[in-house]
Enzyme design. Sequence first.
Site, PDB file in Angstrom:
ATOM      1  CB  CYS A  24      -0.900  -2.621  -3.285  1.00 57.42           C
ATOM      2  SG  CYS A  24      -1.503  -2.584  -4.990  1.00 57.42           S
ATOM      3  CG  HIS A  53      -1.336  -8.082 -14.909  1.00 55.01           C
ATOM      4  ND1 HIS A  53      -0.176  -7.393 -15.159  1.00 55.01           N
ATOM      5  CD2 HIS A  53      -2.150  -7.830 -15.967  1.00 55.01           C
ATOM      6  CE1 HIS A  53      -0.290  -6.748 -16.309  1.00 55.01           C
ATOM      7  NE2 HIS A  53      -1.471  -6.981 -16.806  1.00 55.01           N
ATOM      8  CB  CYS A 108      -2.191   2.677  -9.250  1.00 59.90           C
ATOM      9  SG  CYS A 108      -1.483   3.005  -7.629  1.00 59.90           S
ATOM     10  CD  GLU A 138       3.810   1.170 -13.896  1.00 63.65           C
ATOM     11  OE1 GLU A 138       3.544   0.154 -13.223  1.00 63.65           O
ATOM     12  OE2 GLU A 138       4.633   2.031 -13.520  1.00 63.65           O
ATOM     13  CB  THR A 177       4.958   1.663  -9.900  1.00 65.13           C
ATOM     14  OG1 THR A 177       4.122   0.753 -10.620  1.00 65.13           O
ATOM     15  CG2 THR A 177       4.631   3.094 -10.260  1.00 65.13           C
ATOM     16  CB  SER A 235       1.543 -10.166 -11.491  1.00 65.67           C
ATOM     17  OG  SER A 235       1.942  -9.441 -10.354  1.00 65.67           O
ATOM     18  CG  ASN A 237       3.602  -6.864  -7.616  1.00 60.57           C
ATOM     19  OD1 ASN A 237       3.543  -7.513  -6.585  1.00 60.57           O
ATOM     20  ND2 ASN A 237       2.536  -6.684  -8.399  1.00 60.57           N
ATOM     21  CB  SER A 279      -2.507  -8.173  -8.765  1.00 59.98           C
ATOM     22  OG  SER A 279      -1.348  -8.821  -9.218  1.00 59.98           O
TER      23      SER A 279
END
Length: 322
Positions: A24, A53, A108, A138, A177, A235, A237, A279
């Site tokens: 991203c 990550h 970010c 985060e 996020t 990670s 996401n 990532s």
Amino acid sequence: MVIDTKSAFKPVLELVIAAPRGFCAGVDRAIRIVELAIEKHGAPVYVRHEIVHNRYVVDALREKGAIFVEELDEVPDGAPVVFSAHGVPKSVPVEAQGRGLDYLDATCPLVSKVHRQAERLVAAGRHIVFIGHAGHPEVIGTFGQVPAGAMSLIETAADAELFMPADPANLAFLTQTTLSVDDTAAVVAVLQRRFPEMQPPRGEDICYATSNRQSAVKAIAAECDAMLVIGAPNSSNSVRLVEVAEREGVRARLLQRAADLDWSLLDGVRTLGLTAGASAPEILVREVIALLATRYEIVEREVETTRETVAFKLPRGLEAAA
Ligand code: SF4
């Protein structure tokens, strides 16, 4: 005539590749910040926490001269240090300034946006309900933007049912996020039923990259017998992509590298889905495809659900070096 007997006997595997997938804009920017910091200052440049990550990314930056540490007290005086894309508590830049360290913040911008919202809400006297995963960097970074006790962590809809705020009429919520869009909607629905006056975030906190990758998995899931998600177990996401696929009824596995592939997952599979967390670099997707091609005749097809054009500016001081 030469006959390629090897490929003639390989079974056909249809590979449906999700797009968008992989890097991203926030991950791209964070990696670039470390690379430019090494160019500017020379090696070594210290990085607090894995910059993103992904072991492959971390190892590649280590080769270029990055040294990864968990805390600032591991950074020698006078050395340059970069903070990871996940964001850091306010105490970290304060400590870096106090020690005179030359630091760069690779948080970010979409995480920073949540940080600023948290500050504004607390200044307005609201108690924040933060939906996220305990222990994720985060979450630690976002909690570190406000005084202790100003924010409560909710992980699940069950937590939301049990939450007992001191002042139910004065709540606001924010989220990590990189959450599951569907799970978060379920948590928010419980909170809004119980606390109708709760203030929602300005816009969506779950970032564009997280929701786009989840939508892309949903779009291909129906035609896949199984799905591979390239990403690291830490990670957020990437793990969410596995959950999204499984919820769509597809058996899914997370793998960091091609070497981690469990071939038994492919038993009876004719159509395989493939994606990568935010990532994970594209080179790892290609590595997995190359390994699959050693046993299958691959018929590859990409399904693009949306085109991403997001790009973030570099921090001041590095723009000139780019
Ligand atoms: Fe930023 Fe989203 Fe990428 Fe995280 S996943 S770095 S919040 S764009």
